[in-house]
Design an enzyme around this catalytic site. Structure first.
Site, PDB file in Angstrom:
ATOM      1  N   ASN A  20     -38.631  32.605  74.296  1.00  0.00           N
ATOM      2  CA  ASN A  20     -39.326  33.724  73.276  1.00  0.00           C
ATOM      3  C   ASN A  20     -40.725  31.918  73.056  1.00  0.00           C
ATOM      4  O   ASN A  20     -40.185  30.682  72.988  1.00  0.00           O
ATOM      5  CB  ASN A  20     -39.309  33.476  72.238  1.00  0.00           C
ATOM      6  CG  ASN A  20     -38.296  35.624  72.514  1.00  0.00           C
ATOM      7  OD1 ASN A  20     -39.066  36.091  72.660  1.00  0.00           O
ATOM      8  ND2 ASN A  20     -37.329  35.596  72.098  1.00  0.00           N
ATOM      9  N   ASP A  66     -36.054  45.586  73.770  1.00  0.00           N
ATOM     10  CA  ASP A  66     -37.149  46.733  72.909  1.00  0.00           C
ATOM     11  C   ASP A  66     -36.977  48.254  73.220  1.00  0.00           C
ATOM     12  O   ASP A  66     -36.863  49.112  72.685  1.00  0.00           O
ATOM     13  CB  ASP A  66     -38.459  45.938  72.929  1.00  0.00           C
ATOM     14  CG  ASP A  66     -38.638  44.689  72.528  1.00  0.00           C
ATOM     15  OD1 ASP A  66     -37.463  44.468  71.534  1.00  0.00           O
ATOM     16  OD2 ASP A  66     -39.015  43.818  73.518  1.00  0.00           O
ATOM     17  N   ARG A  94     -45.573  28.441  63.340  1.00  0.00           N
ATOM     18  CA  ARG A  94     -45.846  29.458  64.529  1.00  0.00           C
ATOM     19  C   ARG A  94     -46.917  28.304  66.056  1.00  0.00           C
ATOM     20  O   ARG A  94     -46.406  28.442  66.532  1.00  0.00           O
ATOM     21  CB  ARG A  94     -46.797  30.792  64.728  1.00  0.00           C
ATOM     22  CG  ARG A  94     -46.678  31.472  65.031  1.00  0.00           C
ATOM     23  CD  ARG A  94     -46.446  33.236  65.022  1.00  0.00           C
ATOM     24  NE  ARG A  94     -46.164  33.529  66.232  1.00  0.00           N
ATOM     25  CZ  ARG A  94     -45.291  34.660  66.491  1.00  0.00           C
ATOM     26  NH1 ARG A  94     -44.109  34.244  66.263  1.00  0.00           N
ATOM     27  NH2 ARG A  94     -45.652  35.061  68.079  1.00  0.00           N
ATOM     28  N   HIS A 123     -43.571  41.009  72.351  1.00  0.00           N
ATOM     29  CA  HIS A 123     -42.397  41.133  71.661  1.00  0.00           C
ATOM     30  C   HIS A 123     -42.246  39.884  70.551  1.00  0.00           C
ATOM     31  O   HIS A 123     -41.323  39.133  70.933  1.00  0.00           O
ATOM     32  CB  HIS A 123     -41.684  40.338  73.170  1.00  0.00           C
ATOM     33  CG  HIS A 123     -40.249  40.237  72.373  1.00  0.00           C
ATOM     34  ND1 HIS A 123     -39.113  41.312  72.745  1.00  0.00           N
ATOM     35  CD2 HIS A 123     -38.928  39.245  72.610  1.00  0.00           C
ATOM     36  CE1 HIS A 123     -38.609  40.811  72.525  1.00  0.00           C
ATOM     37  NE2 HIS A 123     -38.319  39.330  71.893  1.00  0.00           N
ATOM     38  N   VAL A 143     -38.186  34.858  79.390  1.00  0.00           N
ATOM     39  CA  VAL A 143     -37.478  35.843  78.492  1.00  0.00           C
ATOM     40  C   VAL A 143     -37.866  34.868  77.180  1.00  0.00           C
ATOM     41  O   VAL A 143     -38.175  35.440  76.595  1.00  0.00           O
ATOM     42  CB  VAL A 143     -36.080  36.018  79.090  1.00  0.00           C
ATOM     43  CG1 VAL A 143     -35.082  36.365  78.289  1.00  0.00           C
ATOM     44  CG2 VAL A 143     -35.918  36.626  80.033  1.00  0.00           C
TER      45      VAL A 143
HETATM   46  C1  LMR Z   1     -34.656  39.369  70.378  1.00  0.00           C
HETATM   47  O1  LMR Z   1     -35.138  39.949  70.908  1.00  0.00           O
HETATM   48  O2  LMR Z   1     -33.294  39.165  70.509  1.00  0.00           O
HETATM   49  C2  LMR Z   1     -34.808  38.305  70.591  1.00  0.00           C
HETATM   50  O3  LMR Z   1     -35.833  37.768  71.483  1.00  0.00           O
HETATM   51  C3  LMR Z   1     -34.948  37.090  69.096  1.00  0.00           C
HETATM   52  C4  LMR Z   1     -35.008  35.770  69.474  1.00  0.00           C
HETATM   53  O4  LMR Z   1     -35.919  35.284  68.455  1.00  0.00           O
HETATM   54  O5  LMR Z   1     -33.870  35.610  70.133  1.00  0.00           O
END
Ligand code: LMR
Length: 282
Positions: free
Chosen positions: A85, A113, A52, A141, A83
């Site tokens: 991640n 979410d 990570r 998130h 947006v």
């Molecule tokens: C999602 O929640 O669909 C995405 O953020 C997942 C991701 O890791 O791309």
């Protein structure tokens, strides 16, 4: 660039009434020139075997320069939605690199979410999804996020009064929302696309328009210490907007379980901030 040309062609083919032009460029300052809205969609995805901390520092290398470029060239009224991640900390990195832009102009996306949770609650209650309101998703998130069914409403009633399966509300519901992103990746072989794009539209609309009276939406915004969350974290909160300013909805009740879950997601964001601390401007 060829793939981007295809995207621009499709945008033209949508005949959007507000789309006058598209500019294809890999130069951030040109891309953000005069922009009032910036949607930072791309990020380096996690690859097999990647820690990570590696993911965070690789993304710091993307979002730091983007923050600087936004500060240098965007319009004075710019608002930014991150947006890509890990979106909360990517947003924190970009924001930290743009100290002249008010921290309240930065957002990270929690709406996907919220929308996922609303569909689950509607299906469980056997009602249309539009009668599910007030679903806040707290924190990061990530799989530590806390979708708050306790304060959500179904046709104006408490979710816990409408859905009698409280075990599901306190367990499976939360877990399904937390792991939905991974489940979509597993099913599709790639990350969510249409639902994420839809959540971007919903997020922008929720910032840009007044929130219906009594409702709220999920957005990760800069913490000013609300609900005891450390200041400066980019944290998923229940937010209401008047179209110009937003505020974190105060006074929502949290039981012991909610407090534990919010503590866990807070700790994760604090840890993420620690991991990128050396990469942030002082
Ligand atoms: C999602 O929640 O669909 C995405 O953020 C997942 C991701 O890791 O791309």
């Amino acid at each position: 660039m060829k793939a981007l040309e295809g995207v621009a062609m499709e945008l033209d083919d949508c005949a959007f009434p507000l789309l006058h032009d598209t500019v294809l460029t890999s130069k951030p300052e040109k891309a953000f020139d005069g922009a009032s809205w910036v949607l930072l969609v791309g990020a380096l995805p996690r690859k097999a075997g990647m820690e990570r901390s590696d993911l965070l520092s690789a993304n710091a290398g993307i979002f730091g320069p983007q923050g600087k470029a936004i500060a240098a060239s965007a319009a004075g009224d710019v608002r930014i939605l991150v947006v890509g991640n890990p979106c909360n900390t990517n947003c924190l990195i970009a924001r930290s690199n743009a100290p002249d832009i008010a921290p309240e102009r930065w957002f990270a996306m929690m709406r996907l979410d919220e929308n996922r949770g609303k569909t689950l609650l509607a299906r469980k209650a056997g009602v249309p999804v539009q009668v599910v309101t007030n679903l806040a998703v707290w924190g990061n998130h990530s799989t530590t996020q806390y979708p708050d069914a306790r304060n959500a409403k179904i046709a104006g009633l408490s979710t816990f009064d409408v859905i009698s399966d409280h075990g599901w509300l306190k367990g499976k519901f939360i877990e399904t929302v937390q792991k939905r992103g991974a489940a979509v990746i597993e099913a599709r072989g790639s990350s969510s696309a249409a639902s994420a794009a839809n959540a971007v539209l919903d997020s922008v609309n929720s910032i840009w328009n007044s929130t219906p009276w009594g409702d709220w939406h999920s957005l990760a915004v800069v913490s000013h210490g609300e609900y005891g969350i450390p200041e400066g974290l980019q944290f998923g909160f229940p937010v209401k907007s008047d179209g110009t300013h937003w505020e974190v909805v105060p006074g929502l009740e949290q039981d012991g379980d909610a407090k534990d879950r919010i503590k866990k997601t807070t700790e994760e964001l604090v840890q993420e901030r620690e991991l990128v601390k050396s990469l942030l401007p002082t």
